[in-house]
Design an enzyme around this catalytic site. Structure first.
Site, mmCIF file in Angstrom:
data_model
loop_
_atom_site.group_PDB
_atom_site.id
_atom_site.type_symbol
_atom_site.label_atom_id
_atom_site.label_comp_id
_atom_site.label_asym_id
_atom_site.label_seq_id
_atom_site.Cartn_x
_atom_site.Cartn_y
_atom_site.Cartn_z
ATOM 1 C CB ALA A 137 17.355 34.013 26.355
ATOM 2 N N GLY B 47 16.585 37.578 30.457
ATOM 3 C CA GLY B 47 15.276 37.889 29.894
ATOM 4 C C GLY B 47 14.159 37.738 30.898
ATOM 5 C CD GLU C 225 16.456 42.002 28.960
ATOM 6 O OE1 GLU C 225 16.644 42.972 28.218
ATOM 7 O OE2 GLU C 225 16.788 40.830 28.665
ATOM 8 C CD GLU D 226 21.141 39.531 29.827
ATOM 9 O OE1 GLU D 226 19.926 39.340 29.733
ATOM 10 O OE2 GLU D 226 21.663 40.076 30.827
#
Length: 723
Positions: free
Chosen positions: A65, A111, A114, A136
């Site tokens: 991200a 992300g 993901e 994270e």
């Protein structure tokens, strides 16, 4: 300009992601909107049978991200909404009419990973730069766009927890083994294979992937049996608590979220993931870890000197003086980056031992399958050893790593300097002796500086480059650039006794020694500081680095900085007794033949003058919070003095140096962030109270006193604090 471009190969859509003016692709709210529009087009266009998601960057898929957007969160609800938006985007990707193949080359993290979990098929390249992971927790957060729910179902609960709770990266071969990816291919054929798989998915001749992990009977029992899962969760929680002492809330939150997904279903898991992500984003721990993220990133762009910045010299050949633990470690790191190294020591036995140590470092990587046999052989072939100075006539940089003795350092400098090329740089790995003193023996002191590596060199991330008023910008920039090439986080500090890291660490260790003088138990001191967040206690650390080394450092700093740096009586007696710590199997703790640490060696209490009562376990009961306050504030105050005296260039460097070099707790941000958290007024008051009892060790630095008067902070209270 858009980040996504859409092209076609017959009935296959190619989605190429290339965020403009950015070195890597990151996920953002703007990109989510682009994806929404493209998903709409793919749903409407019946001529498209499948799609391929591929990166337009050379060596990066999606690095995660956009952390910049995390700074815009004002409330936990803001962060929760961002997570919810990301979840919806990836859920739509997962349910899209056309199956999507993820073509992964380079970093696929956070992300980015993901996103691939929501795809129908995942292909990764076998390239060394291809890594997959959910880091994270390193920012005090949990995966927030479905990773806590999709990953366990794809690779199994144990594998998923290992990745989520530790933030570990996975290499392509392991990713294939555990079912995280479906294929591993050469980077040259990635696009072609991805398009072919998309055609097969579109035609229905290949089913969507659901992971191919070989979980075995035990794995299936865990997945289908509540009792088995409970055991896994229990063990994972115990492991987290052992490693973090409960100081980091993110791994514990991740465990809860994964468990809820199993017990209450995926929808409940998604809701809890968003909620906990929102909560964690507002914690002090996450704020400090995100600060460190930005600080280390800013250091990657820092050349180490003010403008104008000269170009660095290329370092293709390195000379290393001293084949001991540090010299061998520096050599091992250098050859892994393709540098030709000439390793020198005084006799064949020392050189042979050093070469064996270099080989052991590379062998560990080979054993872990991080390098191939050919790479292993090629790296070792870059190392040449000598007991003379042969081969030093064409080096670009010499790093001296001999014993901490000024006369010895002068001698080797005088011996090697006439043989070195005129533009070669000479760096000392000293941890204590001022570089200006070492440079006194040089005929070109402007090309002499310090490159202070930390032990063990292959694992410790920091490099402290030390410059004198005579050091040229070219020499500094070259040392910094080469340090970064070695994979180190580099700070540049000005010359002085102990520089920055050794000086601040010594203040901390000295105060621990004073606690021993007063009768505190060794275990109690170590436990108090570990509970505060240090990786090991100060007494254990002294055993690790070597009591003889600590004694030498203490004398140098006491001579230069006066009474506040005078070693404690306890430490002085242990040094005189000749105990070496772990390397000599004799220190404050007991060690077995392999060097494994045991209990406290109670005979140490007689040695340091604590008496029979202490030997029998009857110690002075000093409250843990007082022990913490004394040791930590001694370090913090010394860091402030280094800033005040111009040793440090910026508070950013001071915080990064303390965290990555000497183990200051990352979740507290560093000494200067710690002052801002407590408030300068509180810090000065506590220092003054301590100084009333232990003068002059705790006289507050003038910079702290001034901040307390004016209400200023080291960092701005808003925005991105990296300078």
């Amino acid at each position: 300009m858009p980040s996504l471009t859409l092209s076609r190969e017959n009935n296959i859509a190619i989605l190429s992601l290339d965020v403009p003016d950015a070195p890597v692709n990151t996920l953002s709210l703007a990109l989510a909107e682009e994806l929404r529009l493209i998903f709409d087009d793919l749903e409407r266009d019946s001529s498209v049978g499948a799609a391929v998601l591929i990166s337009g960057k050379a060596d990066s898929f999606i690095a995660g991200a956009d952390i910049e957007q995390f700074l815009e969160f004002k409330t936990s609800e803001d962060a929760e909404q961002a997570s919810y938006t990301g979840q919806n985007m990836l859920s739509r990707l997962e349910r899209l009419r056309v199956p999507v193949v993820a073509a992964i080359h380079g970093a696929c993290l956070g992300g980015g990973l993901e996103t691939t979990l929501a795809c129908a098929w995942r292909i990764a390249t076998e390239h060394p730069k291809t890594v997959l992971g959910l880091p994270e927790v390193q920012l005090g957060l949990i995966p927030g766009t479905g990773g806590t729910q999709r990953l366990p179902r794809l690779v199994g609960l144990p594998n998923a927890l290992d990745m989520i709770l530790r933030g570990r990266n996975v290499r392509p071969k392991k990713a294939l083994k555990i079912g995280l990816v479906d294929e591993v291919v050469h980077s040259a054929i990635l696009r072609d294979v991805a398009v072919q798989r998309a055609r097969e998915l579109a035609a229905g001749t290949r089913p969507r992937s659901n992971g191919r992990a070989d979980r075995g009977a035990e794995g299936l029992l865990i997945e289908r049996n509540k009792l088995g899962r409970s055991l896994v969760f229990k063990r994972a929680r115990q492991s987290v608590m052992k490693q973090t002492h409960g100081q980091y809330p993110a791994p514990l939150a991740a465990l809860d979220v994964v468990r809820i997904g199993y017990e209450q279903g995926e929808d409940a898991g998604f809701r809890e993931e968003s909620r906990r992500f929102g909560e964690l984003a507002m914690t002090e721990v996450s704020r400090q870890l995100i600060f460190l993220f930005f600080a280390t990133n800013s250091l990657k762009k820092d050349p180490g000197v003010s403008a104008p910045v000269p170009p660095p010299h290329e370092v293709d050949k390195l000379g290393v003086l001293g084949a001991g633990f540090m010299g061998a470690g520096i050599t091992a790191v250098a050859i892994q980056q393709g540098t030709l190294v000439r390793l020198k020591d005084t006799d064949a036995a020392r050189v042979g031992k050093g070469l064996a140590a270099v080989r052991d470092v590379i062998k560990e990587r080979y054993t872990k399958r991080q390098v191939t046999r050919q790479q292993f052989d090629d790296m070792l072939a870059l190392t040449g050893v000598t007991t003379e100075y042969s081969g030093f006539g064409n080096v670009d940089l010499v790093i001296e790593a001999v014993f901490e003795d000024l006369d010895l350092k002068h001698r080797v400098l005088k011996e090697v300097e006439p043989l070195m090329p005129d533009d070669a740089i000479y760096a000392s790995n000293t941890s204590t002796i001022p570089i200006s003193r070492i440079a006194e023996a040089s005929k070109r002191p402007e090309q002499v500086l310090g490159m202070h590596f930390f032990s063990p060199v292959p694992k410790m991330p920091l490099l402290e480059v030390i410059t004198t008023p005579q050091t040229t910008k070219e020499a500094t920039v070259t040392a910094v650039t080469y340090g970064k090439r070695l994979g180190k986080t580099v700070i540049v500090v000005n010359d002085g006794p102990g520089f920055y890291t050794t000086r601040t660490l010594s203040a901390y260790m000295n105060e621990a020694g004073r606690l021993l003088d007063e009768g505190a138990a060794i275990e109690a001191i170590d436990k108090a500081l570990v509970d505060f967040g240090f990786p090991v206690g100060p007494i254990t650390l002294l055993d690790e680095v070597g009591i003889d080394v600590g004694g030498k450092v203490g004398l140098v700093l006491a001579e230069a900085l006066g009474i506040r740096m005078t070693p404690s009586e306890a430490m002085r007696r242990v040094v005189i007794a000749g105990r070496l710590g772990r390397k000599g199997r004799s220190g404050f703790y007991k060690y077995d033949a392999s060097g494994e640490k045991g209990d406290v060696d109670n005979s140490i209490y007689q040695l340091i003058g604590a008496g029979a009562r202490a030997s029998a376990g009857q110690h002075v009961d000093i409250p843990a919070d007082e022990m913490v306050r004394r040791c930590v504030l001694a370090m913090v105050n010394e860091a402030a003095l280094c800033l005040q005296e111009g040793i440090l260039r910026t508070v950013r460097d001071g915080d990064v140096g303390a965290v990555f070099g000497i183990g200051f707790p990352p979740f507290r941000g560093g000494p200067f962030r710690y002052v801002d958290t407590l408030g300068a007024t509180t810090v000065v008051r506590q220092l003054q109270e301590l100084n009333n009892r232990y003068s002059p060790r705790f006289v507050p630095a003038d910079v702290l006193v001034e901040m307390a008067k004016t209400g200023k902070t080291f960092y701005p209270t808003e925005g991105r604090p990296v300078t």
